[in-house]
Every structure is written in structure tokens, then in C-alpha cells.
Design a protein around this motif. Structure first.
Motif, PDB file in Angstrom:
ATOM      1  N   GLY A  13     -26.035  27.712  13.397  1.00  0.00           N
ATOM      2  CA  GLY A  13     -26.379  26.978  14.611  1.00  0.00           C
ATOM      3  C   GLY A  13     -27.784  26.391  14.559  1.00  0.00           C
ATOM      4  O   GLY A  13     -28.069  25.361  15.177  1.00  0.00           O
ATOM      5  N   ASP A  29     -15.570  31.379  20.852  1.00  0.00           N
ATOM      6  CA  ASP A  29     -14.777  31.114  19.655  1.00  0.00           C
ATOM      7  C   ASP A  29     -15.299  32.027  18.553  1.00  0.00           C
ATOM      8  O   ASP A  29     -16.513  32.244  18.446  1.00  0.00           O
ATOM      9  CB  ASP A  29     -14.935  29.655  19.193  1.00  0.00           C
ATOM     10  N   ASN A  73     -17.893  20.335  19.024  1.00  0.00           N
ATOM     11  CA  ASN A  73     -17.771  21.137  20.243  1.00  0.00           C
ATOM     12  C   ASN A  73     -19.169  21.415  20.756  1.00  0.00           C
ATOM     13  O   ASN A  73     -20.132  21.418  19.991  1.00  0.00           O
ATOM     14  CB  ASN A  73     -17.100  22.485  19.938  1.00  0.00           C
ATOM     15  N   HIS A  74     -19.261  21.715  22.054  1.00  0.00           N
ATOM     16  CA  HIS A  74     -20.563  22.114  22.557  1.00  0.00           C
ATOM     17  C   HIS A  74     -20.663  23.637  22.580  1.00  0.00           C
ATOM     18  O   HIS A  74     -19.856  24.312  23.211  1.00  0.00           O
ATOM     19  CB  HIS A  74     -20.797  21.564  23.969  1.00  0.00           C
ATOM     20  N   TYR A  75     -21.632  24.164  21.882  1.00  0.00           N
ATOM     21  CA  TYR A  75     -21.898  25.608  21.938  1.00  0.00           C
ATOM     22  C   TYR A  75     -23.323  25.839  22.415  1.00  0.00           C
ATOM     23  O   TYR A  75     -24.237  25.088  22.061  1.00  0.00           O
ATOM     24  CB  TYR A  75     -21.724  26.252  20.557  1.00  0.00           C
ATOM     25  N   ASP A  76     -23.504  26.898  23.217  1.00  0.00           N
ATOM     26  CA  ASP A  76     -24.840  27.261  23.682  1.00  0.00           C
ATOM     27  C   ASP A  76     -25.483  28.305  22.777  1.00  0.00           C
ATOM     28  O   ASP A  76     -26.709  28.419  22.725  1.00  0.00           O
ATOM     29  CB  ASP A  76     -24.751  27.793  25.117  1.00  0.00           C
ATOM     30  N   LEU A 135     -19.597  22.752  15.112  1.00  0.00           N
ATOM     31  CA  LEU A 135     -20.798  22.420  15.900  1.00  0.00           C
ATOM     32  C   LEU A 135     -20.951  20.929  16.150  1.00  0.00           C
ATOM     33  O   LEU A 135     -21.550  20.526  17.146  1.00  0.00           O
ATOM     34  CB  LEU A 135     -22.046  22.968  15.204  1.00  0.00           C
ATOM     35  N   VAL A 185     -24.883  30.423  18.834  1.00  0.00           N
ATOM     36  CA  VAL A 185     -24.133  30.791  17.630  1.00  0.00           C
ATOM     37  C   VAL A 185     -24.647  32.173  17.220  1.00  0.00           C
ATOM     38  O   VAL A 185     -25.859  32.374  17.105  1.00  0.00           O
ATOM     39  CB  VAL A 185     -24.325  29.787  16.477  1.00  0.00           C
ATOM     40  N   ASN A 195     -20.904  28.503  26.270  1.00  0.00           N
ATOM     41  CA  ASN A 195     -19.925  28.573  25.184  1.00  0.00           C
ATOM     42  C   ASN A 195     -20.564  29.189  23.943  1.00  0.00           C
ATOM     43  O   ASN A 195     -21.650  28.778  23.542  1.00  0.00           O
ATOM     44  CB  ASN A 195     -19.398  27.175  24.867  1.00  0.00           C
ATOM     45  N   ILE A 196     -19.845  30.111  23.377  1.00  0.00           N
ATOM     46  CA  ILE A 196     -20.418  30.894  22.279  1.00  0.00           C
ATOM     47  C   ILE A 196     -19.545  30.792  21.041  1.00  0.00           C
ATOM     48  O   ILE A 196     -18.320  30.863  21.122  1.00  0.00           O
ATOM     49  CB  ILE A 196     -20.558  32.362  22.727  1.00  0.00           C
ATOM     50  N   LEU A 197     -20.211  30.609  19.913  1.00  0.00           N
ATOM     51  CA  LEU A 197     -19.510  30.653  18.632  1.00  0.00           C
ATOM     52  C   LEU A 197     -20.013  31.865  17.860  1.00  0.00           C
ATOM     53  O   LEU A 197     -21.222  32.029  17.692  1.00  0.00           O
ATOM     54  CB  LEU A 197     -19.776  29.373  17.825  1.00  0.00           C
TER      55      LEU A 197
END
Ligand code: IMP
Ligand code: MG
Length: 339
Positions: free
Chosen positions: A68, A12, A35-38, A32, A40, A170-172
Motif C-alpha cells: 500500500g 478484502d 479499488n479504494h482502500y484506506d 490498489l 493495507v 475499506n481494508i486490504l
């Protein structure tokens, strides 16, 4: 880079659609928590940015390190960022002091190092004529593109923080500045020295096919910090705009300067949405206009006034949906369901 097939699930990207200061920090916080992000990641710029974020009712500020960090997510300062040792250390100390886990912070070995000489040159040549933030940004990128720069991977100080250039899950991607400060799209030379558009995030090392959502942030009125002939000082003399700036606390996080305030330029917002390809648009600071009680925007170069906020919101939604191919949802601050 080194990511093997399938390691990255989706990306995203959050980008600013104005001149920065579109409450991206707040929106990152919202994303954050839902959603689950690994990871940022920041993809461009340096500590010229200023992100304000509220976590458990406490207000925090960062300039370089992605938000993050406040949610225990790994944070990457990417290869097209510029990084100043002292500013970075100060931010690490600040975060550690507030109990955040700074071992989650990683710096690309390819990020360029902002040296004292860059800061001196910035203050001498750019800060008054262009209203730069005085953080050495333009001179550092100048050396980068002249291929004379120093990279983080070559400086001992950064050794403990170096990123292995791998991303997974998952990346933001958290944008800094905004569309109209972009080196190509902005009112050159009154711009920053990097790419604020979402495609710039791909330098982090993922193919564009991994992009899931591009989310754009805008305010319901425009503000500009720094020098820009399109934002004359005379805007300060307009009583209603001055009131909006005051109620909206439009003061730079990095510089402490008052921002020039103007009515939303919907024509420019439409261009920004079309070029970035945002599918979600988040319009913030609606409450500020409500409390001032005047509802205006520029559309097709004319000032349009509305009798109430709902009429103004409807107009913005209609025009963005009608004119911008990829815009699917327009949300106003306070009602961000579905993000
Ligand atoms: P520089 O990035 O410090 O070189 O500043 C160039 C221009 O971008 C100036 O007009 C700054 O005020 C503006 N600018 C840079 N970063 C930000 C930001 O994070 N928010 C708002 N304006 C910014
Ligand atoms: Mg800011």
C-alpha cells in the motif's frame, strides 16, 4: 480492538495458495489501482517475505512493509507480525529514498521484536536444516508463545510508528507466504511459524462478518524455496522444469536462492481453495508455460499433459469450480477484469 460500530466498511483478504511467491505483490498493486482502500495490512510473518511490485514501470521490493505504501495508502504491520529494527529501518530508508511517504507506516504495539539473538539462533538451527530465510522468525515466535518476548510497544525505537489499533473504511489484508507454508497446514516442520490462512487476518481487529472477498493467488506451476522433502533437489535435474524456473526467474526475493520448480499440484490447490474459502483465484505466470511450451499438472496423483495452454486453463477452471464450494471466478494473469 478500539473500532466502534460501523467504522470498518469492508475487508478484502489476499492470500497465497501455494508456498509463497505467487505474485501477491503484483496482485496487490492491481487491486490498489482499481479499488479504494484506506488501509493495507500485513497480518503475519516478518521480513522473511519478499514482495516485488512494479509502479509506473519501476520495480520495487519490500519484505515487511505492505505494498500500500506505493499507492499512498496507510499501511499496518499487525499484532501477529514480527519485526526486526534494522530490517525495518532499512526498508524505511529505501522507501524514503524513492520518494514514498513513510509517515503512512504504522506498527502494532503488539508485534514482537526480532532480536539479534533470534537471528543468530535461526542461522544456527534452522537455516540449513529447514531452509529458513535466516531472519530470526522461528526463534522470535518461540519467545512470543513462551511469553518471554519483547513487543514493539515496549521499545523506544518504535514509538514514532506505533499504531492506535483503529481501522476504518475499506481494508486490504495482504498475505505473506502461502497456504502450504502455514504452521498447521504445511509439511511440518518445513513451514513458517505463523498463520498464512486468511482467518489469521482477523487478528487485525475486525469481525469475520466484515470480510467482503477472499482472493487467492497461485502460479500455474509450483515452486518452493527452502528445504522440503516433498520438493527434492532432484527436481533441478529435470530439464523442462529447470527451463520453467529459468524463464520464470524463480529466484527468492529475500534469499536470492534458486527455487525448486515442479508441475502444478492441482490436488493441493483444491485443498487450499476449499480451506481458505477463496472466491476469486488468480493464476499467474501463464506466459512462462507458454514460452516453454509444455503443459502439465498433477491431478489425483497422476501427471496429466495437455496439447496447449487453453486446454490446461479450461481443466484448472473446471476442477476448481467443480470441487471448491466458494470459488466463483478463476482468472489468469493478464485478464484480471472484475477484481
Ligand atoms: P522462515 O519463515 O524464515 O522460518 O522459513 C521457513 C520456510 O518458509 C522456509 O522453507 C522458507 O524458504 C519459507 N519461506 C518463508 N517466507 C517465505 C516467502 O515469503 N516466500 C517463499 N518461501 C518462504
Ligand atoms: Mg515472495
Amino acid at each position: 480492538m478500539n473500532s466502534s460500530k460501523g467504522d470498518i466498511i469492508s475487508v478484502d483478504i489476499l492470500c497465497g495458495l501455494n508456498w509463497g511467491d505467487e505474485a501477491k505483490g503484483k496482485i496487490t498493486g492491481y487491486l490498489l489501482t482499481r479499488n479504494h482502500y484506506d488501509y493495507v495490512c500485513r497480518w503475519a510473518g516478518g521480513n522473511n517475505a519478499g514482495h516485488t511490485i512494479y509502479v509506473n514501470g519501476e520495480k520495487y521490493k519490500t519484505h515487511l512493509i505492505p505494498c500500500g505504501i506505493f499507492y499512498d495508502v496507510k499501511c499496518v504491520i499487525g499484532p501477529d507480525c514480527v519485526i526486526n529494527m534494522e530490517g525495518f529501518q532499512q526498508e524505511l530508508d529505501y522507501l524514503e529514498h524513492h520518494g514514498f511517504d513513510i509517515s503512512l507506516i504504522k506498527v502494532s504495539p503488539k508485534a514482537h521484536v526480532v532480536m539479534d539473538k533470534h537471528i543468530e539462533e535461526d542461522i544456527m538451527k534452522y537455516s540449513s536444516s529447514q531452509g529458513s530465510t535466516g531472519r530470526g522468525i522461528a526463534p522470535c515466535y518461540k519467545d512470543k508463545y513462551a511469553r518471554l518476548g519483547t513487543r514493539a510497544g515496549d521499545v523506544e525505537f518504535f514509538a514514532p510508528y506505533l499504531w492506535d489499533e483503529k481501522l476504518s473504511g475499506n481494508i486490504l489484508c495482504e498475505g505473506a507466504q502461502g497456504f502450504w507454508l502455514d504452521i498447521n497446514y504445511g509439511n511440518y516442520p518445513y513451514v513458517t511459524s505463523s498463520t498464512t490462512l486468511p482467518y489469521g487476518a482477523c487478528v487485525l481487529g475486525f469481525p469475520i462478518q466484515k470480510i467482503n472477498r477472499i482472493i487467492g493467488a497461485t502460479k500455474i506451476y509450483d515452486t518452493r524455496s527452502g528445504v522440503d522433502p516433498l520438493f527434492p533437489e532432484s527436481l533441478h535435474d529435470n530439464e523442462t522444469l529447470a527451463m520453467i524456473g529459468k524463464v520464470g526467474a524463480e529466484i527468492g526475493v529475500t534469499t536470492g536462492r534458486g527455487r525448486k520448480t515442479n508441475w502444478l499440484n492441482l490436488d493441493k490447490l483444491i485443498v487450499a481453495c476449499c480451506v481458505t474459502g477463496v472466491s476469486f483465484v488468480i493464476v499467474s505466470k501463464v506466459d512462462v508455460l507458454i514460452s516453454v511450451g509444455v503443459f502439465k499438472l498433477f491431478y489425483q496423483d497422476a501427471l496429466v499433459e495437455f496439447g496447449n495452454i487453453e486446454l490446461m486453463k479450461d481443466f484448472i477452471v473446471d476442477k476448481l469450480l467443480e470441487r471448491c464450494e466458494y470459488v466463483k471466478t478463476v482468472s489468469f494473469s493478464g485478464s484480471l477484469e472484475g477484481l
